[in-house]
Structure formats: structure tokens, C-alpha cells
Design a protein around this motif. Structure first.
Motif, PDB file in Angstrom:
ATOM      1  N   GLU A   1       4.345  -3.545   6.755  1.00 19.13           N
ATOM      2  CA  GLU A   1       4.820  -2.411   5.965  1.00 19.13           C
ATOM      3  C   GLU A   1       4.498  -2.602   4.484  1.00 19.13           C
ATOM      4  O   GLU A   1       4.467  -3.722   3.976  1.00 19.13           O
ATOM      5  CB  GLU A   1       6.337  -2.256   6.121  1.00 19.13           C
ATOM      6  N   SER A   2       4.256  -1.506   3.799  1.00 21.31           N
ATOM      7  CA  SER A   2       4.215  -1.405   2.333  1.00 21.31           C
ATOM      8  C   SER A   2       3.308  -2.430   1.653  1.00 21.31           C
ATOM      9  O   SER A   2       3.724  -3.142   0.749  1.00 21.31           O
ATOM     10  CB  SER A   2       5.638  -1.540   1.758  1.00 21.31           C
ATOM     11  N   PRO A   3       2.045  -2.518   2.064  1.00 23.97           N
ATOM     12  CA  PRO A   3       1.166  -3.479   1.387  1.00 23.97           C
ATOM     13  C   PRO A   3       0.783  -3.017  -0.024  1.00 23.97           C
ATOM     14  O   PRO A   3       0.660  -1.825  -0.281  1.00 23.97           O
ATOM     15  CB  PRO A   3      -0.058  -3.526   2.300  1.00 23.97           C
ATOM     16  N   TYR A   4       0.596  -3.982  -0.916  1.00 26.19           N
ATOM     17  CA  TYR A   4       0.093  -3.667  -2.261  1.00 26.19           C
ATOM     18  C   TYR A   4      -0.576  -4.918  -2.839  1.00 26.19           C
ATOM     19  O   TYR A   4      -0.274  -6.049  -2.448  1.00 26.19           O
ATOM     20  CB  TYR A   4       1.205  -3.163  -3.181  1.00 26.19           C
ATOM     21  N   TRP A   5      -1.484  -4.705  -3.779  1.00 28.88           N
ATOM     22  CA  TRP A   5      -2.235  -5.785  -4.391  1.00 28.88           C
ATOM     23  C   TRP A   5      -1.432  -6.448  -5.501  1.00 28.88           C
ATOM     24  O   TRP A   5      -0.652  -5.787  -6.211  1.00 28.88           O
ATOM     25  CB  TRP A   5      -3.542  -5.260  -4.979  1.00 28.88           C
ATOM     26  N   SER A   6      -1.653  -7.733  -5.677  1.00 29.88           N
ATOM     27  CA  SER A   6      -1.102  -8.426  -6.829  1.00 29.88           C
ATOM     28  C   SER A   6      -1.798  -7.940  -8.096  1.00 29.88           C
ATOM     29  O   SER A   6      -2.870  -7.324  -8.037  1.00 29.88           O
ATOM     30  CB  SER A   6      -1.277  -9.939  -6.687  1.00 29.88           C
ATOM     31  N   VAL A   7      -1.204  -8.225  -9.229  1.00 34.14           N
ATOM     32  CA  VAL A   7      -1.764  -7.775 -10.500  1.00 34.14           C
ATOM     33  C   VAL A   7      -3.172  -8.306 -10.717  1.00 34.14           C
ATOM     34  O   VAL A   7      -4.063  -7.584 -11.193  1.00 34.14           O
ATOM     35  CB  VAL A   7      -0.825  -8.195 -11.654  1.00 34.14           C
ATOM     36  N   ASP A   8      -3.414  -9.571 -10.341  1.00 34.08           N
ATOM     37  CA  ASP A   8      -4.746 -10.154 -10.554  1.00 34.08           C
ATOM     38  C   ASP A   8      -5.724  -9.828  -9.438  1.00 34.08           C
ATOM     39  O   ASP A   8      -6.898 -10.223  -9.501  1.00 34.08           O
ATOM     40  CB  ASP A   8      -4.644 -11.666 -10.757  1.00 34.08           C
ATOM     41  N   GLY A   9      -5.273  -9.130  -8.394  1.00 36.15           N
ATOM     42  CA  GLY A   9      -6.161  -8.740  -7.307  1.00 36.15           C
ATOM     43  C   GLY A   9      -6.532  -9.864  -6.366  1.00 36.15           C
ATOM     44  O   GLY A   9      -7.388  -9.695  -5.494  1.00 36.15           O
TER      45      GLY A   9
ATOM     46  N   SER B   1      -4.299 -11.503  -4.347  1.00 38.68           N
ATOM     47  CA  SER B   1      -3.387 -11.556  -3.212  1.00 38.68           C
ATOM     48  C   SER B   1      -2.968 -10.145  -2.826  1.00 38.68           C
ATOM     49  O   SER B   1      -3.091  -9.207  -3.618  1.00 38.68           O
ATOM     50  CB  SER B   1      -2.131 -12.382  -3.548  1.00 38.68           C
ATOM     51  N   ILE B   2      -2.467 -10.030  -1.602  1.00 41.37           N
ATOM     52  CA  ILE B   2      -1.865  -8.780  -1.139  1.00 41.37           C
ATOM     53  C   ILE B   2      -0.449  -9.112  -0.667  1.00 41.37           C
ATOM     54  O   ILE B   2      -0.249 -10.067   0.098  1.00 41.37           O
ATOM     55  CB  ILE B   2      -2.666  -8.140   0.012  1.00 41.37           C
TER      56      ILE B   2
ATOM     57  N   ARG C   1       3.003 -12.873   1.184  1.00 41.43           N
ATOM     58  CA  ARG C   1       1.807 -12.808   0.355  1.00 41.43           C
ATOM     59  C   ARG C   1       0.653 -13.423   1.134  1.00 41.43           C
ATOM     60  O   ARG C   1       0.786 -14.510   1.700  1.00 41.43           O
ATOM     61  CB  ARG C   1       2.016 -13.550  -0.960  1.00 41.43           C
ATOM     62  N   VAL C   2      -0.471 -12.701   1.173  1.00 49.56           N
ATOM     63  CA  VAL C   2      -1.639 -13.184   1.900  1.00 49.56           C
ATOM     64  C   VAL C   2      -2.826 -13.255   0.960  1.00 49.56           C
ATOM     65  O   VAL C   2      -3.004 -12.392   0.096  1.00 49.56           O
ATOM     66  CB  VAL C   2      -1.946 -12.285   3.120  1.00 49.56           C
ATOM     67  N   ASP C   3      -3.615 -14.317   1.104  1.00 48.93           N
ATOM     68  CA  ASP C   3      -4.855 -14.485   0.348  1.00 48.93           C
ATOM     69  C   ASP C   3      -5.967 -13.790   1.128  1.00 48.93           C
ATOM     70  O   ASP C   3      -6.314 -14.237   2.228  1.00 48.93           O
ATOM     71  CB  ASP C   3      -5.162 -15.973   0.192  1.00 48.93           C
TER      72      ASP C   3
ATOM     73  N   ALA D   1      -5.808  -5.486   7.062  1.00 53.12           N
ATOM     74  CA  ALA D   1      -7.165  -6.019   6.960  1.00 53.12           C
ATOM     75  C   ALA D   1      -7.684  -5.715   5.563  1.00 53.12           C
ATOM     76  O   ALA D   1      -7.116  -4.902   4.826  1.00 53.12           O
ATOM     77  CB  ALA D   1      -8.074  -5.415   8.022  1.00 53.12           C
ATOM     78  N   VAL D   2      -8.777  -6.354   5.185  1.00 52.24           N
ATOM     79  CA  VAL D   2      -9.429  -6.082   3.917  1.00 52.24           C
ATOM     80  C   VAL D   2     -10.901  -5.795   4.190  1.00 52.24           C
ATOM     81  O   VAL D   2     -11.519  -6.396   5.068  1.00 52.24           O
ATOM     82  CB  VAL D   2      -9.250  -7.264   2.933  1.00 52.24           C
ATOM     83  N   VAL D   3     -11.453  -4.818   3.471  1.00 51.03           N
ATOM     84  CA  VAL D   3     -12.843  -4.419   3.662  1.00 51.03           C
ATOM     85  C   VAL D   3     -13.430  -4.090   2.297  1.00 51.03           C
ATOM     86  O   VAL D   3     -12.698  -3.667   1.375  1.00 51.03           O
ATOM     87  CB  VAL D   3     -12.937  -3.207   4.621  1.00 51.03           C
ATOM     88  N   ASP D   4     -14.714  -4.296   2.159  1.00 45.50           N
ATOM     89  CA  ASP D   4     -15.390  -3.956   0.907  1.00 45.50           C
ATOM     90  C   ASP D   4     -15.259  -2.462   0.639  1.00 45.50           C
ATOM     91  O   ASP D   4     -15.304  -1.644   1.565  1.00 45.50           O
ATOM     92  CB  ASP D   4     -16.861  -4.361   1.002  1.00 45.50           C
TER      93      ASP D   4
END
Length: 810
Positions: A47-55, A57-58, A74-76, A518-521
């Protein structure tokens, strides 16, 4: 339509095809105790994912097993390493951030306080430490201040000197110093020079204070006296600090009498009453107005809506004339008089309907007519203190509650917005002094959730371009062009751009897998999976993959998309078999997708029914989301009729293609699905063997205003629509077994809906109808015991009345 959803997890969508089927393994037959148990045994959606300020981490949340607490993780995205944050780490975490125009600073809200980050050094500063709830941080246009709000009051924090101050003091009362003397007071002033001197001294002191305030920015602002007749319900501050816009409504506006929900099982041992929402038509939403405050000149200007196109034209004039004539003929002159059309149609402002350009030079406002027929996007002419219409969306049925996103391109002079004007939600752009142009092309698909890249070159959107049931992330140039597909999941729920605009954090799922991250370009490519939060016991079961099918409409509607659940070996199944049609809730909701369904318990129950020899069909009947404007509005003033045609077509399709016995088809569903179950049994008696209606609306005059008036207008204006659309009006037709189930503390669809229909059946001397009430459940059940009891009764109903005699258990 969130107010009619009854599932506990409304944010479950789809995983890729490769992950769509849970791992096969040894498994036992399904049973009700298991599938209606607390859902923690299945796993939790991300639920509710968002990026860290420095980008780098999520962050995301997971519900804790056995609790409603959400833990923060927090996930790298580079390594895929994920960690659960303890309270100390949570205190150091970021919140969803906003950035200044040069990306030198970021700000976010954490535990209702405002934090500031210097991006070059990483230094973090806490801006507020209060018991108030601060929100909506934004940077000033010149980057020198951080602005934020507490309630409807706005503050500005100077980054250089670290001082925070209110930008305005709002007083919802009359200015005591501006009060003019009445005739007696004027006589006193005329008679006594001492009183005149005292009055002159007060005025001189006031003028002196105002002069000091105007010359010294270090002083607190003097108050705006706004009168005691209004209250603020929303506000927005311009990034340049010049303007404050208030959305106001009458302070004493009455909402109408609220029905009461009684709690019978309580901590105190006494029955406790709770007010719920008012009924449709008993009080329209409070009309709202706009008040523009010039903070530099300390002046206020009302922004009138009179000039908006169509606002003085009654879209319901013909219906109004017909109803007024009928009332007058019936001798109800007072009621007829109350239906007189207003000279200017009242409006409301969407809570997110106020958007500034980055430089604060332009403001756009989205307004909606209270009669539900028009939506306007208007800019503000600050020189003339007036609204300027930029786009009008009008609909003879009703304006959708979805697809209302809007904002500014990076030039600060061009609006972008979503609109259903073509029949499907599309993305448009319009210069303030130019014509609108479509950015996303034509076709029978819907575009939603637009996000503009930080460089302003791209829009990222969700779209079901491949098929109505397949959702992925696409991007399109901000100047318009072809949509480029970036993900291949076919079941994306949401996404977030990274701060540098190079990556997308994507939520995705599949029919038996809850939302995963997930993360994608940002330009597309192979996605990297970051989470897997499902439990092995759930994943080990060989669940039936629902087959998406197209049911031909016999009423000119084209095809009705549906999910079919059947045995693996259709050829080995009996030539004549029973069937069940599951009817999703909410009305305007899409359940036929490659996403996970919010009805995950019902989906497991459908598996159990197949195990017991049934086949199951789940249809996106007319009125459902995902198929465009005409599909949505097909039910206008006629709820329960086009949908029933679709259900009957679904039954015919089952009979023709899957050997279903036409005399052995049952129905069940909750909320809108419960309403449709009752409409099917009462308007097509003999077509269905039995039905279970969970928390159904039985009389639309008892439902809320926000939802119902969109589709049926007000009951005083359009009584025939309510009579046509309410199951209680067809109660005399009951001949097939009907089980009604309702939570007693449901404050959405009141239990009185079911109880009133039950009483109607009693008075009509009907047979084979039952009611089960759940003392500790609201609209969406949350206790496993209630879920089990509810579906045990449904299972027994179908076993008794839907299964062929030779297959019955008893």
C-alpha cells in the motif's frame, strides 16, 4: 463508486501473466471456514508507495497480521533489499515529497508536521512541532519560502531566517471597528464633542497601525473580517504569496435530518444511537462560493459564477415542467413552488479543484453544478477579479465522479485536463487564450491518473488501450502524440515517478495476487520486482484462473464482458448443470479485469461453487466502469433495467455454451449487487432459482444524495425514476427464494432498507424469504465469524434451491 463498495481491500490489482497463477502444490478441497477466515492467511497487498527525497529508496506500507496497524517499509530499488522500519527509524523516514522549482530543497509531512530537506547537503530541518495537523507543503515561486496549511489557515516559513508566520488572519465575524453608529449613536456623536474626540482618536490609532503593518513585513498581518454568515471549507495560497482563495459556504446551512443507526452490542451494555448520512433530496449539498483575498492590498473580491456558460440554463427544464404540472394538478401547490428553477445554478468546488501554476501567476478552479449536469474549469483574471471559463463539460445524464484531474503545463499558461467529452476519458491541453487539443488520440479506451514529468516533456498515464480489462502505464509527449506502452503487466493499479524522472515505482497484481511493487525505467523496459507479500498456504492452492469472455447483448449494447469460472475439464462435466451469477457492487466499478478483484472472498467462494458442481459468471453489466461514457450512463433514470437485461443475456449465454439448466441459475451480490439480485428476482420472476442479496439498496429514496442524485435526480423532481428503480416497488412479484443479509450498524446502506422490504413481503403474504442481520457489521464486513455465517447461509440457499435434485447434499 466507493460508497457502495463492501470489499475490505479496494486497492487490489494485477500481476504479470507469468506470475498470474499461484504455485501448484498439494492442496485439500476448499471449505468455507478457510476462505471466510481473517484475510491475513492470504498475505497483504503493498500500500501507498512513495519515493524517498533522494530517490534512492521507495517506502511502502503493509498491514500487520492480526491488527489494523500499517507498518512502514523501505526498499532499495537497486538491490531489492527491503527492511521494516522500527519506531526510531520511522522517525527518521521521509514522507511523500514536493520539490522547489530548482530542486535545491524538498519538503514533506511526517506525523502531521512539516519537514524541510536541503538536497545538496542532505540536511533535514523540522519546520513545525505542534498539535495541529499541518499539510499541503509547497515552495514559493522564488524558492525563498516554504508554504503550508493548518486547517484553512496558511503559513509561510522563511528559509533564510527560519521564521514561520501566518500569511493572513481570517476572522469569520464582523469587524467591530467598522461598525457604523445607528441613529441613536449618531445623535450622541452630534451632541457630545468628547465622544467625537474619542472616536477620532481610535480611528487615528487604527490608521497608524495599518501604516506600520504595510511598511514592516516583520509584523503579523492584520485580520480579514469576513462576516459571520460564511465558513471556509477549502483554501489555497498562490506560490508568489500574493493571493489567497477561499471556498466558502453558508455557516448555518442545514444538511437535513439524519437517520439513526442503533448499536445493540456495545461496551456499555446499553443500546447506543449514531447519526448516519441524510437521505437523497432531503438537503442538497451546500452551495459554495469563491472569495479572493489580495494579501498585498488587503482587499477581498467575490468571484461570481454568473458568467460560466450554461449556468443560467436549466438542463432539467422539461422534467421540471412535467413534475410541476402533475403536482399542481394534484393540488400540491407548495411542493410545485419548491421546484422552481434557480436563476443561477448553484455549484460546488471539488476539494482538489484548485490548482496554481508553478509561478503563482495563474489559478484554475474546477466547479461542478449541484444538479450534476455540468463541470467547468475556469481560470482567474486577477486584474478583473473574475472567473474566465476555459472548458465546459456537460452531460444530459451526469458528470462522472472520475476523470476530473487537471493542472498546468510547465509554461504556466496552458491547462491540461481529463474529459469524457469524446465518450471516453481523454487527456487535453488548452492555452488560456487558445483552443483545446487532444493529447492522447482516439479509440475505445480510457486514460486516467495523469502525471506530468518534472521536465514537462511527458505525461505518464494509466490506460486500458489493449482491451477494456487490461491496464498498463503509458506515456505520451506533453505536446500530444502516440501513447507508448511502458509496462506489460495488464493489471497496473498505480505508479509514482522518481524525483529525477528516470524510474517508475509500479503497483501491479493479478487475479489471485495482491498489489506488489516493481520498478521500471521511465522509458519502458524490463521491470524489476521488489516485493512478494503473499502467504504460501494461499499460493499453494490451484485456484481457477477466471476466463474473460464476451457475452452478446440482445438489446443492442454490443458485448458484455464477464469472467467465467468453470471446471478444468468442461467435457467431463454434466450436460445439465447449475450456475450462479455473481453481481459486483458499487454499480460504477469494473470487476472484469486482469487485476486482482476487491471481491477476493467472493472469488474464493466462486471456486468453492465450481468444486461443488456449479459454473459461475461475473459480469460488468451496464453502468460498470471501464467502458466509456455511454456504458456508464445507460442506467440514467432507469437503474436495474439495462443491468437486468445484461444478466439475462449472461444466463442465456451459460445455457447455450456451458450446458447450464435454465431452471437452476442462482444469483448473489452485495450492495449494488444486492440491489440487482432483488431487481432480478422481482422484475423477472421465474428466471432465477434463488438469490442472496447482501446489504442491498431496496428503496433509492433512502440512499445518500451524493451518489443517487447523479443517476436519478432529486426524488421531488423525478419521482418516477425512483419508483422505476427501487426493488420495493416490485415486491408483489416475489415468487423465488430470496435471502437478505445486512449489517445492523451499516451507516452507508441502512439496515432499514432490508427491514422495510421484509415488512412489505410480510404484508403481501409472500413465502420463501429470509433475513439475517449482523449486529456488529457495517457496510463492509470485517469479522470472520460474520463472513462465515453469511456465506454458509448463501451456500445452503443454493444447495437447496439451485442444485438439481440429484446433486443436493440433503
Amino acid at each position: 463508486m466507493p460508497r457502495l463498495l463492501f470489499a475490505a481491500l479496494a486497492a487490489l490489482l494485477a500481476l504479470p501473466a507469468a506470475a498470474a497463477t499461484p504455485t501448484a502444490g498439494t492442496s485439500t478441497a476448499l471449505d468455507l471456514e478457510t476462505i471466510m477466515a481473517d484475510a491475513d492467511w492470504m498475505g497483504q497487498p503493498v500500500e501507498s508507495p512513495y519515493w524517498s527525497v533522494d530517490g534512492r529508496s521507495i517506502y511502502y506500507e503493509l498491514k500487520r497480521d492480526g491488527s489494523s496497524v500499517r507498518d512502514l517499509y523501505r526498499v532499495d530499488p537497486a538491490s531489492g533489499s527491503s527492511v521494516k522500519l522500527d519506531p526510531a527509524a520511522m522517525a527518521r523516514a521521509d514522507g511523500p515529497a514536493v520539490f522547489d522549482r530548482t530542486h535545491r530543497h524538498a519538503a514533506f509531512v511526517l506525523h502531521d508536521d512539516i519537514f524541510l530537506v536541503d538536497l545538496a547537503s542532505g540536511q533535514r530541518r523540522q519546520v513545525t512541532l505542534t498539535t495541529q495537523r499541518e499539510s499541503a507543503p509547497q515552495f514559493s515561486a522564488d524558492g525563498r519560502a516554504l508554504q503550508y496549511r493548518a486547517g484553512n489557515d496558511w503559513y509561510s516559513y522563511d528559509l533564510a531566517n527560519g521564521v514561520s508566520a501566518p500569511v493572513a488572519e481570517l476572522k469569520f465575524a464582523d469587524d467591530p471597528q467598522a461598525k457604523q453608529p445607528d441613529d441613536l449613536g449618531q445623535l450622541q456623536l452630534d451632541l457630545f464633542k468628547t465622544l467625537r474626540a474619542i472616536k477620532a482618536d481610535k480611528e487615528a490609532l487604527r490608521e497608524h497601525t495599518q501604516a506600520l503593518e504595510a511598511a514592516d513585513a516583520g509584523r503579523a498581518p492584520r485580520p480579514f473580517w469576513l462576516g459571520d454568515k460564511i465558513k471556509a471549507v477549502n483554501s489555497t495560497l498562490s506560490p508568489n504569496g500574493r493571493w489567497l482563495l477561499l471556498v466558502t459556504e453558508a455557516r448555518q446551512y442545514k444538511d437535513g435530518k439524519a437517520p439513526v443507526v442503533n448499536h445493540y452490542v456495545t461496551d456499555s451494555g446499553y443500546t447506543e444511537a449514531e447519526d448516519a448520512r441524510s437521505y437523497v433530496g432531503r438537503a442538497d449539498p451546500a452551495p459554495q462560493s469563491l472569495l479572493l483575498l489580495d494579501l498585498a492590498e488587503h482587499k477581498t473580491y467575490p468571484l461570481e459564477t454568473d458568467a460560466l456558460p450554461g449556468i443560467k440554463t436549466d438542463p432539467l427544464a422539461a422534467l421540471r415542467k412535467q413534475t410541476v404540472a402533475a403536482l399542481e394538478q394534484a393540488g400540491k401547490a407548495d411542493q410545485a413552488k419548491a421546484l422552481k428553477a434557480p436563476e443561477v445554478r448553484p455549484v460546488t468546488v471539488n476539494f482538489r479543484g484548485l490548482v496554481w501554476s508553478d509561478d503563482g501567476a495563474n489559478l484554475a478552479v474546477q466547479l461542478r453544478a449541484i444538479d450534476n449536469k455540468d463541470r467547468w474549469i475556469a481560470s482567474v483574471d486577477f486584474a478583473q477579479h473574475a472567473l474566465v471559463s476555459q472548458q465546459r463539460l456537460t452531460d444530459p445524464a451526469w458528470i462522472n465522479w472520475s476523470f476530473n484531474d487537471f493542472g498546468w503545463l510547465k509554461d504556466g499558461r496552458t491547462l491540461w485536463y481529463l474529459s469524457e467529452q469524446s465518450g471516453y476519458s481523454r487527456l487535453y491541453a488548452k492555452p488560456l487564450d487558445g483552443k483545446a487539443r487532444a493529447l492522447t488520440g482516439a479509440g475505445k479506451f480510457e486514460v486516467s491518473a495523469p502525471q506530468l514529468s518534472e521536465d514537462g516533456h511527458w505525461f505518464y498515464v494509466l490506460a486500458n488501450k489493449v482491451a477494456p480489462y487490461s491496464y498498463d502505464v503509458y506515456r505520451v509527449p506533453s505536446a500530444g502524440g502516440e501513447l507508448s506502452r511502458l509496462t506489460q503487466y495488464q493489471g497496473v493499479d498505480g505508479f509514482e515517478l522518481s524525483p529525477d524522472g528516470r524510474q517508475l515505482a509500479v503497483l501491479h497484481a493479478s487475479p489471485y495476487l495482491f498489489d506488489q511493487l516493481a520498478v521500471v525505467d521511465a522509458a519502458g523496459g524490463t521491470a524489476k520486482e521488489l516485493t512478494h507479500t503473499m502467504k504460501s498456504a494461499y499460493m499453494a492452492h490451484p485456484w481457477i484462473a477466471p476466463k474473460i469472455v464476451e457475452v452478446p447483448s440482445s438489446h443492442g449494447a454490443g458485448v458484455v464482458h464477464a469472467k467465467y469460472y468453470g471446471p478444468a475439464d468442461e467435457a467431463a462435466a454434466p450436460a445439465s448443470r447449475p450456475a450462479v451469477i455473481f453481481i459486483h457492487g458499487a454499480g460504477y466499478l469494473q470487476d472484469v479485469t486482469l487485476q486482482a478483484t476487491p471481491y477476493f472472498r467472493e472469488q474464493m467462494f466462486n471456486n468453492l461453487l465450481v468444486q461443488q458442481g456449479y459454473v459461475v459468471l461475473d459480469m460488468d453489466y451496464r453502468g460498470s466502469a471501464g467502458y466509456g461514457r455511454d456504458w456508464r450512463t445507460a442506467i440514467y433514470r432507469n437503474m436495474g433495467h439495462p443491468e437486468l437485461e445484461d444478466l439475462l443475456d449472461g444466463k442465456a449465454w451459460l445455457v447455450k455454451h456451458h450446458g447450464v439448466d435454465p431452471q437452476r441459475v442462482g444469483l448473489y451480490g452485495g450492495s449494488y449487487g444486492g440491489f440487482m439480485t432483488e431487481m432480478a428476482l422481482l422484475r423477472a420472476p421465474g428466471e432465477f432459482a434463488a438469490g442472496a442479496a447482501q446489504r442491498p439498496v431496496t428503496d433509492w429514496t433512502s440512499y445518500n444524495h451524493e451518489y443517487t442524485s447523479n443517476i436519478l435526480n432529486d426524488p421531488q423532481l423525478d419521482p418516477e425514476a425512483y419508483k422505476t428503480s427501487s426493488p420495493i416497488e416490485y415486491a408483489a412479484n416475489l415468487r423465488d427464494p430470496l435471502l437478505m443479509q445486512h449489517g445492523l450498524i451499516d451507516n452507508n446502506v441502512m439496515a432499514s432498507d432490508t427491514i422495510r422490504l421484509y415488512q412489505r413481503f410480510i404484508e403481501l403474504h409472500k413465502k420463501n424469504f429470509w433475513m439475517s442481520l449482523y449486529p456488529m457489521e457495517r457496510h463492509g464486513f470485517v469479522h470472520a465469524d460474520s463472513w462465515y455465517d453469511e456465506y454458509r447461509r448463501i451456500d445452503e440457499l443454493f444447495d437447496t434451491y439451485v442444485k438439481p435434485m440429484r446433486e443436493r447434499a440433503h
